[in-house]
Design a protein around this motif. Structure first.
Motif, PDB file in Angstrom:
ATOM      1  N   LYS A   7      -5.443   6.933  -3.895  1.00 40.63           N
ATOM      2  CA  LYS A   7      -5.896   6.727  -2.529  1.00 40.63           C
ATOM      3  C   LYS A   7      -4.796   6.025  -1.740  1.00 40.63           C
ATOM      4  N   PRO A   8      -4.867   6.070  -0.414  1.00 36.84           N
ATOM      5  CA  PRO A   8      -3.811   5.468   0.407  1.00 36.84           C
ATOM      6  C   PRO A   8      -3.621   3.972   0.166  1.00 36.84           C
ATOM      7  N   ASN A  39      -1.218   8.591   5.584  1.00 44.17           N
ATOM      8  CA  ASN A  39      -2.583   8.409   5.107  1.00 44.17           C
ATOM      9  C   ASN A  39      -3.266   9.752   4.877  1.00 44.17           C
ATOM     10  N   LYS A  40      -3.115  10.672   5.818  1.00 43.80           N
ATOM     11  CA  LYS A  40      -3.727  11.998   5.687  1.00 43.80           C
ATOM     12  C   LYS A  40      -3.119  12.780   4.526  1.00 43.80           C
ATOM     13  N   VAL A  94      -1.847  11.542   1.743  1.00 42.38           N
ATOM     14  CA  VAL A  94      -2.350  10.981   0.487  1.00 42.38           C
ATOM     15  C   VAL A  94      -3.803  11.399   0.285  1.00 42.38           C
ATOM     16  N   ASP A  95      -4.608  11.307   1.338  1.00 45.04           N
ATOM     17  CA  ASP A  95      -6.014  11.726   1.244  1.00 45.04           C
ATOM     18  C   ASP A  95      -6.136  13.212   0.922  1.00 45.04           C
ATOM     19  N   GLY A  96      -5.216  14.017   1.437  1.00 51.84           N
ATOM     20  CA  GLY A  96      -5.260  15.462   1.218  1.00 51.84           C
ATOM     21  C   GLY A  96      -4.743  15.885  -0.140  1.00 51.84           C
ATOM     22  N   GLY A  97      -4.257  14.952  -0.939  1.00 52.34           N
ATOM     23  CA  GLY A  97      -3.775  15.280  -2.274  1.00 52.34           C
ATOM     24  C   GLY A  97      -2.346  15.769  -2.313  1.00 52.34           C
ATOM     25  N   SER A 156      -0.526   7.123   9.955  1.00 47.00           N
ATOM     26  CA  SER A 156      -1.707   7.976   9.852  1.00 47.00           C
ATOM     27  C   SER A 156      -1.358   9.316   9.208  1.00 47.00           C
ATOM     28  N   ARG A 192       0.844  -1.192   0.000  1.00 47.15           N
ATOM     29  CA  ARG A 192       0.000   0.000   0.000  1.00 47.15           C
ATOM     30  C   ARG A 192       0.883   1.247   0.000  1.00 47.15           C
ATOM     31  N   HIS A 234      -3.713   2.370  -2.627  1.00 49.81           N
ATOM     32  CA  HIS A 234      -3.209   2.050  -3.968  1.00 49.81           C
ATOM     33  C   HIS A 234      -1.882   1.306  -3.852  1.00 49.81           C
ATOM     34  N   ASP A 271       0.430   4.229   1.491  1.00 53.14           N
ATOM     35  CA  ASP A 271       0.647   4.833   2.807  1.00 53.14           C
ATOM     36  C   ASP A 271       1.609   4.007   3.659  1.00 53.14           C
TER      37      ASP A 271
END
Length: 127
Positions: free
Chosen positions: A37-38, A21-22, A24-27, A18, A3, A40, A5
């Protein structure tokens, strides 16, 4: 396959999973110049772009790992393809005044200009 993240955390680009993760989610992280997405999957040969204030860092994945490892081992899992850091980011920190000190006096302003090497005639705003 790993993954995204988990890989970012494993190679120590982020302190916690985390936080990765944030990001990746935040672009702030792209994989092969595409938003992902995290969860991927990352494979060797992928290019991971991490955006920071003012510049982007680019890493080519050479090895996928699942567990966090020591820094010397982590550096073998990617090739840093980041261009040189912009000149304005290499400058020292901005001078700060103590809270509650108010506006600088004329004498303070002249001392600041002398320290930074600014020309007093050109640093004033047009009135």
């Amino acid at each position: 396959m790993t993954r995204l993240d988990v890989w970012l955390w494993s190679v120590r680009l982020y302190k916690t999973r985390s936080a990765a993760n944030k990001a990746v989610d935040g672009g702030h992280v792209r994989l092969n110049d595409a938003p992902v997405k995290p969860a991927h999957s990352v494979v060797p040969g992928d290019v991971v772009t991490v955006r920071e204030p003012g510049w982007e860092r680019r890493y080519e994945v050479t090895q996928t790992i699942q567990k966090r490892v020591g820094a010397p081992v982590a550096r073998t899992c990617y090739i840093d393809r980041t261009p040189a850091k912009p000149e304005y980011l290499l400058a020292g920190p901005v001078a700060r005044r103590d809270r509650g000190a108010g506006r600088p006096t004329k004498k303070d302003r002249r001392e600041i200009e002398r320290l930074i090497g600014a020309d007093p005639a050109t640093s004033r705003r047009a009135r």
